[in-house]
Structures are given as C-alpha cells and as structure tokens.
Design a protein around this motif. Structure first.
Motif, mmCIF file in Angstrom:
data_model
loop_
_atom_site.group_PDB
_atom_site.id
_atom_site.type_symbol
_atom_site.label_atom_id
_atom_site.label_comp_id
_atom_site.label_asym_id
_atom_site.label_seq_id
_atom_site.Cartn_x
_atom_site.Cartn_y
_atom_site.Cartn_z
ATOM 1 N N SER A 12 31.613 -3.856 80.241
ATOM 2 C CA SER A 12 30.792 -4.893 79.621
ATOM 3 C C SER A 12 29.726 -4.325 78.695
ATOM 4 N N THR A 19 30.479 -8.079 71.218
ATOM 5 C CA THR A 19 30.850 -8.897 70.069
ATOM 6 C C THR A 19 31.695 -10.086 70.509
ATOM 7 N N ARG A 20 32.622 -9.847 71.404
ATOM 8 C CA ARG A 20 33.449 -10.952 71.906
ATOM 9 C C ARG A 20 32.616 -11.963 72.659
ATOM 10 N N ARG A 21 31.662 -11.495 73.466
ATOM 11 C CA ARG A 21 30.809 -12.403 74.233
ATOM 12 C C ARG A 21 29.968 -13.253 73.295
ATOM 13 N N THR A 22 29.419 -12.639 72.252
ATOM 14 C CA THR A 22 28.615 -13.383 71.288
ATOM 15 C C THR A 22 29.475 -14.396 70.540
ATOM 16 N N LEU A 24 32.196 -15.816 71.658
ATOM 17 C CA LEU A 24 32.528 -16.892 72.592
ATOM 18 C C LEU A 24 31.354 -17.835 72.768
ATOM 19 N N GLN A 25 30.150 -17.294 72.845
ATOM 20 C CA GLN A 25 28.972 -18.144 72.975
ATOM 21 C C GLN A 25 28.793 -19.016 71.733
ATOM 22 N N LEU A 26 29.033 -18.474 70.558
ATOM 23 C CA LEU A 26 28.942 -19.274 69.333
ATOM 24 C C LEU A 26 30.015 -20.354 69.293
ATOM 25 N N LEU A 28 31.423 -21.811 71.904
ATOM 26 C CA LEU A 28 31.043 -22.847 72.862
ATOM 27 C C LEU A 28 29.892 -23.699 72.335
ATOM 28 N N LEU A 29 28.944 -23.083 71.631
ATOM 29 C CA LEU A 29 27.846 -23.838 71.040
ATOM 30 C C LEU A 29 28.367 -24.813 69.983
ATOM 31 N N TYR A 32 30.095 -27.711 71.652
ATOM 32 C CA TYR A 32 29.115 -28.640 72.223
ATOM 33 C C TYR A 32 28.492 -29.501 71.136
#
Length: 65
Positions: A12, A19-22, A24-26, A28-29, A32
């Motif tokens: 992690s 980069t993948r986590r960021t 994915l967060q974008l 999902l945002l 939403y």
C-alpha cells in the motif's frame, strides 16, 4: 541482532497503489456528485420522505402501539 530486508515494504505504500487509490476516490466522488445527489434532489421534489404534511381533519397525531 536480526535485520529485515528492504524489500518487505507493504504494497500500500508503493506510488502506483497511491495513484490507484486517489483515482478510485475521485471516481467515487464523481459518482456521488453526478448520480446520487441529483437522485436525492428529485426524490425530495416528488415526495416528502418524512410525510410532514399537516392533516387538518386529524383530531390528534398521537400513535398508540
């Protein structure tokens, strides 16, 4: 005295996973903001989810169980 090798860093903390986590967060945002928020606004315009309308013919709002 034992030393741990440098190659035992968690996955992690690698730059690619960050980069993948960021990303994915974008994603999902955006989902939403572009999907769930408009659906909520439309649902509230169509029907009151709490049914807060005043019933002038009711003698009481007391609910017996």
């Amino acid at each position: 005295m034992s030393t741990t090798p440098m190659s035992t860093t968690p996955m992690s903390t690698t730059p690619m996973s960050a980069t993948r986590r960021t990303g994915l967060q974008l994603l999902l945002l955006l989902a939403y903001l572009l999907v769930l928020t408009p659906v909520g606004f439309v649902a509230r315009r169509v029907r009151d989810p709490l049914d807060r309308a005043v019933d002038r013919t009711a003698t009481s709002y007391w609910i017996t169980s």
